[in-house]
Write a protein that holds these residues in place. Sequence first.
Motif, short mmCIF file in Angstrom:
data_model
loop_
_atom_site.label_atom_id
_atom_site.label_comp_id
_atom_site.label_asym_id
_atom_site.label_seq_id
_atom_site.Cartn_x
_atom_site.Cartn_y
_atom_site.Cartn_z
N ALA A 103 25.44 -0.46 -21.22
CA ALA A 103 24.93 -1.44 -22.19
C ALA A 103 23.88 -0.80 -23.11
CB ALA A 103 24.32 -2.63 -21.45
N ALA A 104 23.01 0.04 -22.55
CA ALA A 104 21.97 0.69 -23.36
C ALA A 104 22.59 1.62 -24.40
CB ALA A 104 21.02 1.47 -22.45
N LEU A 105 23.62 2.37 -24.02
CA LEU A 105 24.32 3.22 -24.98
C LEU A 105 25.00 2.39 -26.06
CD1 LEU A 105 26.01 5.83 -22.59
CD2 LEU A 105 24.09 6.24 -24.12
N ASP A 106 25.57 1.26 -25.65
CA ASP A 106 26.25 0.37 -26.59
C ASP A 106 25.27 -0.18 -27.62
OD1 ASP A 106 28.27 -1.08 -27.77
OD2 ASP A 106 28.32 -2.65 -26.24
N VAL A 107 24.09 -0.61 -27.16
CA VAL A 107 23.08 -1.17 -28.07
C VAL A 107 22.61 -0.10 -29.06
CG1 VAL A 107 20.73 -2.08 -28.22
CG2 VAL A 107 22.32 -2.99 -26.52
N ALA A 108 22.34 1.11 -28.56
CA ALA A 108 21.87 2.18 -29.43
C ALA A 108 22.92 2.53 -30.49
CB ALA A 108 21.52 3.43 -28.60
N CYS A 109 24.19 2.64 -30.07
CA CYS A 109 25.27 2.93 -31.02
C CYS A 109 25.44 1.79 -32.01
CB CYS A 109 26.58 3.16 -30.27
SG CYS A 109 26.66 4.70 -29.34
N GLY A 110 25.38 0.54 -31.50
CA GLY A 110 25.56 -0.62 -32.36
C GLY A 110 24.47 -0.73 -33.41
N LEU A 111 23.22 -0.49 -33.02
CA LEU A 111 22.11 -0.57 -33.97
C LEU A 111 22.16 0.58 -34.99
CD1 LEU A 111 19.15 -1.69 -31.67
CD2 LEU A 111 20.33 -3.04 -33.41
N SER A 157 23.91 -12.63 -35.18
CA SER A 157 25.26 -12.54 -35.75
C SER A 157 25.37 -11.38 -36.74
CB SER A 157 25.63 -13.85 -36.44
OG SER A 157 24.89 -14.04 -37.63
N VAL A 158 24.27 -11.02 -37.37
CA VAL A 158 24.25 -9.92 -38.34
C VAL A 158 24.01 -8.58 -37.64
CG1 VAL A 158 22.99 -8.96 -40.32
CG2 VAL A 158 23.51 -11.40 -40.23
N MET A 159 23.14 -8.61 -36.62
CA MET A 159 22.72 -7.37 -35.96
C MET A 159 23.72 -6.85 -34.92
SD MET A 159 19.64 -6.74 -37.13
CE MET A 159 19.08 -5.58 -35.91
N ASP A 160 24.54 -7.75 -34.38
CA ASP A 160 25.38 -7.37 -33.24
C ASP A 160 26.62 -6.60 -33.68
OD1 ASP A 160 26.62 -7.10 -30.86
OD2 ASP A 160 26.88 -9.24 -30.45
N HIS A 161 26.56 -5.27 -33.49
CA HIS A 161 27.72 -4.41 -33.72
C HIS A 161 28.10 -3.70 -32.41
CE1 HIS A 161 28.07 -4.66 -38.15
NE2 HIS A 161 26.80 -4.99 -38.06
N THR A 162 27.74 -4.33 -31.29
CA THR A 162 28.10 -3.77 -29.99
C THR A 162 29.60 -4.00 -29.75
OG1 THR A 162 27.53 -5.84 -28.90
CG2 THR A 162 25.81 -4.16 -29.02
N VAL A 163 30.16 -3.26 -28.80
CA VAL A 163 31.60 -3.36 -28.52
C VAL A 163 31.88 -3.86 -27.11
CG1 VAL A 163 32.26 -1.61 -30.20
CG2 VAL A 163 31.70 -0.91 -27.86
N THR A 164 30.83 -4.19 -26.34
CA THR A 164 31.02 -4.70 -24.97
C THR A 164 30.17 -5.94 -24.75
OG1 THR A 164 29.21 -3.44 -23.96
CG2 THR A 164 31.35 -2.33 -24.14
N GLY A 165 30.56 -6.74 -23.75
CA GLY A 165 29.79 -7.92 -23.38
C GLY A 165 28.39 -7.56 -22.90
N PRO A 166 28.23 -6.56 -21.99
CA PRO A 166 26.88 -6.19 -21.54
C PRO A 166 26.00 -5.72 -22.69
CG PRO A 166 28.54 -5.19 -20.14
CD PRO A 166 29.27 -5.81 -21.28
N GLY A 167 26.58 -5.00 -23.66
CA GLY A 167 25.81 -4.54 -24.81
C GLY A 167 25.31 -5.71 -25.64
N PHE A 186 21.87 8.89 -32.54
CA PHE A 186 23.25 8.56 -32.87
C PHE A 186 23.51 8.58 -34.37
CE2 PHE A 186 23.46 6.66 -28.50
CZ PHE A 186 24.50 7.45 -28.06
N GLN A 187 22.49 8.32 -35.17
CA GLN A 187 22.66 8.46 -36.62
C GLN A 187 22.87 9.92 -37.01
OE1 GLN A 187 19.57 6.46 -38.98
NE2 GLN A 187 21.20 5.03 -39.53
N SER A 188 22.26 10.82 -36.24
CA SER A 188 22.38 12.25 -36.52
C SER A 188 23.67 12.85 -35.96
CB SER A 188 21.18 13.01 -35.93
OG SER A 188 19.97 12.49 -36.44
N HIS A 189 24.33 12.13 -35.05
CA HIS A 189 25.57 12.62 -34.43
C HIS A 189 26.66 11.57 -34.59
CE1 HIS A 189 22.29 14.89 -32.46
NE2 HIS A 189 23.16 15.87 -32.37
N GLU A 190 27.17 11.43 -35.80
CA GLU A 190 28.12 10.38 -36.15
C GLU A 190 29.41 10.48 -35.33
OE1 GLU A 190 29.97 7.19 -38.03
OE2 GLU A 190 27.87 7.79 -38.08
N ALA A 191 29.99 11.68 -35.23
CA ALA A 191 31.25 11.85 -34.50
C ALA A 191 31.07 11.51 -33.02
CB ALA A 191 31.77 13.27 -34.66
#
Length: 465
Positions: free
Chosen positions: A305-313, A31-41, A69-74
Amino acid sequence: ASGFMAIDAATRSSLEIEKTQRGQKAGSLISVMDHTVTGPGARLLSGRLSRPLVDVTEINERLDCIDFFQSHEALKEGVRVHLKIAGDPARSVTRIALGRGGPRDLQAIARGLNEGARLADIFAKDGLIKVPAQIATALASLTLCQKPELSQLVADLVAALKTDVPMLARDGGYIAQDWSAELDEVRALRDNSRRIVAGLQVQYAEKTGVSSLKIKHNNVLGYFIEVTARHADALRGEGQEAQFIHRQTLVSGVRFTTTELADLDARIANAAQKSVQLELAIYEDFCARVSALAPCVRDAAHGLAALDVACGLAHWAERSGAVRPRVDDSLVFDVEGGRHPVVEAALRKEGAAGFTANDCRLDASGESAARLTLITGPNMAGKSTYLRQNALMFLLAQAGSYVPARRAHIGVADSLYSRVGASDDLSRGRSTFMTEMIETAAILNQSGARSFVILDEIGRGTSTF
């Protein structure tokens, strides 16, 4: 079994990975870690936290994605916008493969693959950006230019489906105009029957010279031509007799039909039913194409989903102040300024003072630090929180996530064991003490050189020592 960290049921429960010990998602690690934006993510993140890796190379490849993704915020925020639109094509292709899908699933697949292709194009346009290996793999699965059959399927779905489609295929009304000439003709009959009949009436009136000629309809005869008795001979005249067929003579007039009108009548009557049948045939054809290309669609869905997880984390790491851990094959566990992610989030939500960070230094080889740490203190001092937060450091790092600390050096653990809290199993004849002993015995029998073990109050109340 060989590729992932072993975590038994008691440990999963005590660490509250996916749900709390009360069975709620709120307050759990996910519940704390999940910042994904899709169901598969969200599903992929849950899977990664449930099954941390033991392969150092793969762990670091996941960490490279977060670092990127931390280095490329935009770029990260742009990717998240496209991911929100992409939806959940993985679920849709599964429903279609099981015969439980509908037009909305076809639309979801087309939308997801389209957005995936756009994401791949965004990265391709900026050729100077060097992406990590796992992001490159994800983008390769999303690129349609090298997959002509999949690309054609997406293009056909976009062209064939209306913007607003029903949930069930049998409802009809989801195939767009101009996709099928036969369907358009049937729909024209169904929707424009009055206009077609009026046109035919004008045509017959001009042909016979009877301006009062009418085409009418009833449930017995269907569509028929009606003229007054004095104009009936005009329809029976030479050359007309073969075309106009006498049906009925009434006081008010004489009724005729033609082969063309009878055929039109039958087609209009069947048009609504036939239009649904034609749409179902088109739908089934698309389902067959999707099923044939299901592996490619699933690969693309996994890439999203993999892109979503990386962006979310990466998003979570920025908000929580988490850092990249140094993960290797050593037997060292050295965390400086570690924090419990769930407790810290709860304190932040309540507006309380920040979490008091703690260090932990262990070395299974006994060279740079002790192999064992014993923690004592009064009730509510934070002992259990400290035990759990260090177990979570292993779990997070080996799942491929940043960790909430100032600095962390973590040697890979192959198993995680936890014996926390008091519980009994009276229905099976086990007291609290017996349950603790059974769990502790299991840990002693199964743990090895790379196991990380936390024990909280073993055999309490059984001795004064």
